[in-house]
Design an enzyme around this catalytic site. Structure first.
Site, short mmCIF file in Angstrom:
data_model
loop_
_atom_site.label_atom_id
_atom_site.label_comp_id
_atom_site.label_asym_id
_atom_site.label_seq_id
_atom_site.Cartn_x
_atom_site.Cartn_y
_atom_site.Cartn_z
N CYS A 117 0.83 -1.21 0.00
CA CYS A 117 0.00 0.00 0.00
C CYS A 117 0.87 1.27 0.00
O CYS A 117 1.45 1.61 -1.02
CB CYS A 117 -0.99 -0.02 1.16
SG CYS A 117 -2.34 1.17 0.97
N HIS A 208 -3.94 -4.69 0.71
CA HIS A 208 -3.41 -5.12 2.01
C HIS A 208 -3.55 -6.63 2.16
O HIS A 208 -4.51 -7.12 2.79
CB HIS A 208 -4.13 -4.40 3.16
CG HIS A 208 -3.64 -3.03 3.41
ND1 HIS A 208 -2.61 -2.75 4.29
CD2 HIS A 208 -4.01 -1.84 2.88
CE1 HIS A 208 -2.38 -1.45 4.30
NE2 HIS A 208 -3.22 -0.88 3.45
N GLU A 210 -2.14 -8.63 4.10
CA GLU A 210 -2.08 -9.08 5.50
C GLU A 210 -3.44 -8.99 6.18
O GLU A 210 -3.63 -9.56 7.27
CB GLU A 210 -1.04 -8.27 6.26
CG GLU A 210 -1.48 -6.91 6.78
CD GLU A 210 -1.65 -5.84 5.71
OE1 GLU A 210 -2.14 -4.74 6.04
OE2 GLU A 210 -1.27 -6.10 4.54
#
Length: 240
Positions: A117, A208, A210
């Site tokens: 990001c 993202h 994660e």
């Protein structure tokens, strides 16, 4: 047994208020933070995640890493790419410069880099690119907000295939692609969602991974290439 690769995770420093269980007097102190998903996903993939404190010397810490992850966060200071800030925008110039120093050290040492990001945006600016400071109509969502289509032959095409659904939490994006980088992933509206440095294990993604509900394969890729970098590093050892 071979030791797991050490992957450094960039973070940030924030006031401690709301982030501790002690007395209110501790609110005046600072804490070092990043979202736990970065470390969790790397650990799940077999890496040894390591938080990089603000005061760590970039060159010294990168010399001990097998890979680097640049995390999300606030907008990159537009002054770094020759633009004027939009009204009301918040920046952290100190973090920008620290992470650019970490990136420079990682590139010089030749270790893998995964930029997520804000990390992708910083990667682009590091190579002389520019950013769109605000996207008015790009879709937002925690999971599966839109698809990303990848350039055949790219690293990310080998990781994900032709197309993958991603989350979308950003309001800025790559504009002019930095020197030497290649835009390898795009959203349906044309927004650059991924970039790579050809010939190197240096990848940036705008979403993202994660935070996704499933285990994103980019972290297995990161662990694999970091393991290769560890094995090739002078003084590499095994444990067990």
């Amino acid at each position: 047994m071979t030791a797991p690769p050490i992957v450094g995770i960039s973070g940030r420093r924030r006031p401690a208020a709301g982030a501790h269980d002690g007395p209110a007097a501790l609110d005046e102190l600072d804490v070092e933070v990043y979202f736990a998903g970065y470390a969790d996903r790397l650990a799940d993939a077999g890496a040894l995640p390591l938080h990089i404190p603000v005061r760590a010397d970039p060159g010294e810490v990168v010399a001990r890493l097998d890979a680097l992850v640049l995390t999300g966060g606030s907008d990159v200071d537009p002054d770094l790419y020759g633009a004027s800030p939009r009204p009301g925008a918040a920046h952290d110039r100190g973090r920008d410069l620290r992470e650019m120093a970490l990136l420079a050290a990682a590139l010089e040492r030749g270790i893998p880099v995964l930029a997520i990001c804000r990390g992708l945006q910083l990667l682009n600016v590091h190579f002389g690119g520019t950013l769109v400071q605000h996207l008015d109509h790009h879709p937002l969502g925690r999971d599966g907000a839109h698809d990303v289509t990848f350039l055949p032959g790219s690293v990310l095409h080998s990781v994900y295939g032709t197309t993958v659904p991603v989350n979308s939490l950003h309001h800025q994006s790559v504009d002019v692609v930095g020197n030497g980088l290649v835009a390898v992933g795009h959203a349906p509206d044309g927004v650059v969602e991924a970039a790579e440095l050809p010939g190197r294990d240096v990848v940036g993604v705008q979403w993202h991974p994660e935070q996704l509900a499933h285990s994103d394969p980019i972290f297995a890729w990161m662990t694999d290439v970091a393991s290769v970098a560890r094995a090739a590093s002078p003084g590499a050892t095994a444990s067990g």
